[in-house]
Motif scaffolding. Structure first.
Motif, short mmCIF file in Angstrom:
data_model
loop_
_atom_site.label_atom_id
_atom_site.label_comp_id
_atom_site.label_asym_id
_atom_site.label_seq_id
_atom_site.Cartn_x
_atom_site.Cartn_y
_atom_site.Cartn_z
N ARG A 1 0.82 -1.21 0.00
CA ARG A 1 0.00 0.00 0.00
C ARG A 1 0.86 1.26 0.00
N GLU B 1 3.72 1.52 -1.49
CA GLU B 1 4.56 1.51 -2.70
C GLU B 1 6.03 1.22 -2.38
N GLN B 2 6.28 0.45 -1.35
CA GLN B 2 7.66 0.07 -0.98
C GLN B 2 7.97 -1.30 -1.59
N HIS B 3 8.13 -1.34 -2.90
CA HIS B 3 8.26 -2.62 -3.60
C HIS B 3 9.58 -3.32 -3.27
N ARG C 1 -1.15 -2.12 -8.99
CA ARG C 1 -0.69 -2.85 -7.80
C ARG C 1 -0.98 -4.34 -7.92
N ASP D 1 1.77 -5.76 -10.00
CA ASP D 1 2.99 -5.87 -9.20
C ASP D 1 2.93 -7.06 -8.26
#
Length: 831
Positions: A533, A535-537, A576, A579
């Motif tokens: 959530r 965006e810390q991939h 998302r 991803d």
């Protein structure tokens, strides 16, 4: 000042490398326009197509060096974390992978060292084997045993290796135990084979007098005890009972060894109780009694606890009142189970005289701790009442040695705090903590961890952070990593906040990773969802890489299912979801085919047929045949393309189908192809599949008819001809016409402009097909008409002929398209 440029030019000229332009390589001798006809250096004769003059080098222009500050302070590229595998586990993984692929296995010495390192690490760290590790260890052990040369003790598993592995295998894991049972049976079978071949050993103590007992015989008894423990706790207690019964029958004449064998009966009884096998438990207890096993406190605990856990009130009371051998008191664990049983079943009055009798008796300190828990849980006593009970415990006169007088310690305070946590009363827990300070009892690490636990339960993150900081700085010493579970709970609690403190979450996570801790699957799930959530991939990738490699298949499945549900959540954005799917594909190659199909359908529902077909392509490229698409999956994908057309994706899927030798063409597949091509505005190509269907042995279905009429609706100029031929053939065969086929035929004629004929068909429906027109009949016909005036004419006619049906159709709404207004109806055309 001397010119550096001039000196550089002269050096070039003296070296025969002047500023002459090179001759074209194909210029013939005699036609060369080079000015220099001699060279200062000796060279071989030129070839007929090569100029005799030396070819000068181009002048190298040296640019002055420049320095810039741009990029000096640029961060280096992010390095992904490598999984922190346990010692020797990499060898097990490599062996399992190469064995599965049928590749050449590593050298036996390498495999042996890897297995030894892993087993020794598990023994030293007291960590159980995961189901995956147990499965790999069993396969590797079997390989080493089968390939070991005769008489080579140094290059193969020794008896000590096998016994250590058996000891490790009896430590129960979280999750499935099938692989542990397989490993234990394999190890014990090999140990038994080797010990039987030893000259100074006997087959499980047979033919050995008590006075002649040797260390080898003791080891054999220990081996059998470990194997029996494995059977009892790994869902095979019935087999354990049979083996123990046979074992005891062999030792009737050996009192010492028979006494040792009798001590194993509680292990079997506990295994049967854990599996809930009541009938077998009672029968085995009867056999044990016949074998001379006394009803000791441990047996009393097993039987009482079995019925108390199931809230069987009468049976619990009967077994608890049953006299124990030598009139010994029940164990503290039995009393503790009795307290929980009484609270759940409102039997506080029944156990009250039991515990009041304990207060006036000489009971050990462990039983006093249970008495204090009883006072809190069953009698609802407060801190002052507990203080008085502690005074009674500390001042009570004990017969015999005065040193037996119990005194409260940190364990006492811990149990009181646990009782308060069980009551979900954090304030009471805090008061018990203060009581311990008043009594001068120093706090142990376990007390601090319980304090952090109830503060987390009360959402007191500030108070929990105080404990965490002490753990982090080493002010609170935890020697056996007992703080790992509570820190996992801390991370999960932080993740459940409406606005998670990402910095604090990553700080606690980094601390655990620094201590080489493997996060629990529930923690990884909550952590990854928060990081996704935010965006810390990269952090998600690091978390999965570090921890999931050590998980069992069940634990990996727990994380994988969470990601699948995240992808199926309609609130999650498409970017998302893609991803998350990419992470699933990378870290969970074992993802099941059903889950992949769910994700494919989810992207179709998001109107992203390109992404859905990429998932289909990934399935098609799988080496594991169980994960590759079946006929049903092909049909689902093509039907999705029928709902949401994409020409490029359709060509890709069709080409895959052509090259797939595992899938045989059928009417359903032809239907799906026809629907997909028709939806992609390629009606001529779609009609070719109708020819394939009619020429096949299976023939068309009603879905085939509905699909081909839809194709005819789109065919320019000639669609009505094909539709009429099919309709006449249906009438000759006197086929029953389902509503979907009828309205599709109406749409085929309407799409070609034959409005009057369609009106006549609809008007005579009840006579021709046996049912009246419905909203779909009128809606499909209206949508198929291409000309505005004919739409208006049909609308006026339908309102006059079928006013109620048209009104229900009008309530569905109209949307404006390039082909005019159309009703918002879902036209189900399936394969």
């Amino acid at each position: 000042m001397r010119s550096q440029l001039t000196r550089h030019v002269y050096r070039q000229l003296l070296a025969g490398r002047g500023f002459l332009q090179p001759c074209p390589p194909a210029l013939l001798p005699g036609r060369c326009r080079c000015l220099s006809t001699t060279t200062l250096t000796t060279s071989p004769s030129p070839s007929p197509l090569t100029c005799a003059a030396p070819r000068p080098l181009q002048l190298v222009v040296r640019h002055p060096s420049r320095r810039t500050f741009f990029g000096v302070f640029k961060k280096p590229p992010r390095q992904l974390k490598e999984p922190d595998l346990e010692p020797g586990y990499d060898v097990l993984l490599k062996f399992g992978s190469m064995e599965h692929e049928g590749a050449r296995l590593p050298a036996p010495g390498t495999l042996l060292v890897g297995l030894r390192r892993h087993i020794e690490f598990k023994k030293k760290s007291q960590k159980p084997l995961t189901p995956t590790q147990a499965s790999l260890a069993a396969s590797l052990t079997r390989h080493l045993v089968d390939t070991a040369p005769e008489g080579d003790e140094a290059g193969s598993l020794t008896l000590a290796d096998l016994r250590l592995a058996l000891e490790v295998a009896t430590d129960p894991p979280k999750g499935s135990t099938e692989d542990h049972l397989e490993l234990a049976e394999l190890l014990y079978g090999e140990i038994r084979r080797r010990t039987q071949s030893l000259p100074d050993s006997a087959d499980l103590c047979e033919h050995v007098e008590p006075a002649q007992e040797s260390p080898a015989d003791s080891s054999i008894h220990s081996d059998f005890s470990l194997y029996l423990t494995a059977l009892a706790q790994y869902e095979a207690p019935v087999k354990a009972a049979e083996l123990l019964s046979e074992h005891c029958a062999k030792l009737r004449g050996d009192k010492a060894r028979y006494k040792e064998a009798k001590s194993l009966w509680p292990i079997v009884l506990q295994g049967l109780a854990n599996e809930g096998l009541e009938e077998e438990l009672l029968q085995t207890l009867e056999k044990a009694t016949e074998a001379g096993v006394e009803f000791k406190p441990i047996v009393h605990e097993i039987m009482t606890t079995f019925f108390a856990e199931r809230d069987r009130v009468q049976e619990t009371k009967q077994w608890f009142k049953k006299p124990i051998f030598s009139k010994v008191s029940p164990t503290p664990e039995t009393y503790a189970e009795l307290v929980g049983f009484a609270v759940r079943n409102n039997e506080q009055q029944w156990i009250r005289p039991i515990f009041e009798g304990l207060i006036s008796s000489d009971v050990p300190k462990a039983t006093w701790d249970v008495i204090l828990q009883w006072a809190v849980l069953a009698m609802d006593k407060g801190v002052e009442d507990i203080r008085q009970l502690i005074n009674v415990m500390s001042t009570k006169r004990y017969s015999g040695n005065a040193k037996r007088r119990p005194a409260p310690d940190s364990t006492t305070i811990d149990l009181l705090i646990q009782a308060a946590i069980e009551k979900n009363d954090s304030y009471l827990a805090e008061r018990f903590l203060s009581l311990g300070s008043e009594l001068g009892i120093p706090q142990e690490s376990s007390t601090y961890l319980l304090q952090m636990d109830y503060r987390l339960g009360a959402k007191d993150f500030g108070g929990a952070d105080v404990i965490y900081q002490k753990l982090k700085t080493g002010e609170i010493q935890c020697w056996n990593n007992e703080h790992f579970p509570i820190l996992n709970k801390y991370i999960r609690a932080l993740c459940t906040e409406a606005e998670p403190d990402l910095e604090q979450i990553m700080d606690v996570t980094s601390e655990l990773e620094h201590r080489h801790a493997v996060l629990e699957p529930e923690t990884v799930v909550d952590l990854c969802m928060v990081l996704m959530r935010c965006e810390q991939h990269y952090e998600v990738i690091d978390t999965l890489a570090l921890h999931t490699a050590s998980y069992s298949l069940e634990e990996r499945g727990e994380v994988r299912n969470a990601f699948v549900q995240y992808c199926l959540d309609k609130k999650t954005s498409t970017a998302r979801v893609w991803d998350a799917y990419s992470l699933l594909r990378q870290f969970f190659p074992e993802m099941e085919a059903a889950e992949r199909v769910q994700l494919m359908e989810a992207f179709f529902n998001r109107k992203r047929p390109d992404m859905a077909c990429h998932i289909f392509g990934h399935m098609r490229a799988q080496g594991n045949t169980a994960l590759r698409p079946t006929e049903e999956v092909y049909v689902m994908c093509l039907e999705g393309l029928g709902r949401y057309p994409d020409a490029e994706s359709l060509r890709m899927v069709h080409n895959m189908l052509k090259m797939d030798a595992t899938v045989q063409m059928s009417t359903k597949l032809y239907n799906a192809l026809m629907v997909a091509y028709a939806a992609g505005d390629d009606a001529p190509a779609a009609l070719q599949f109708w020819s394939d269907i009619t020429n096949s042995a299976e023939g068309p279905t009603y879905n085939s008819l509905a699909a081909v009429f839809w194709v005819c609706e789109q065919l320019p100029w000639s669609g009505d001809k094909t539709a009429r031929e099919i309709w006449r053939k249906m009438q000759r065969m006197d086929l029953e016409v389902p509503p979907a086929v009828f309205w599709s035929y109406c749409g085929a004629l309407a799409g070609q402009g034959f409005l009057e004929e369609v009106k006549r068909l609809i008007r005579d429906m009840e006579t021709s097909v046996g049912y009246a027109p419905a909203a779909m009949t009128l809606g499909v016909t209206y949508n198929a008409l291409r000309e505005y005036d004919k739409k208006e004419e049909f609308e006026a006619w339908a309102k006059d002929e079928f006013p109620d049906v048209w009104a229900s159709l009008a309530r569905r709404g109209v949307q404006v398209t390039l082909n005019g207004p159309k009703f918002k109806i879902q036209r189900p055309i399936e394969a």
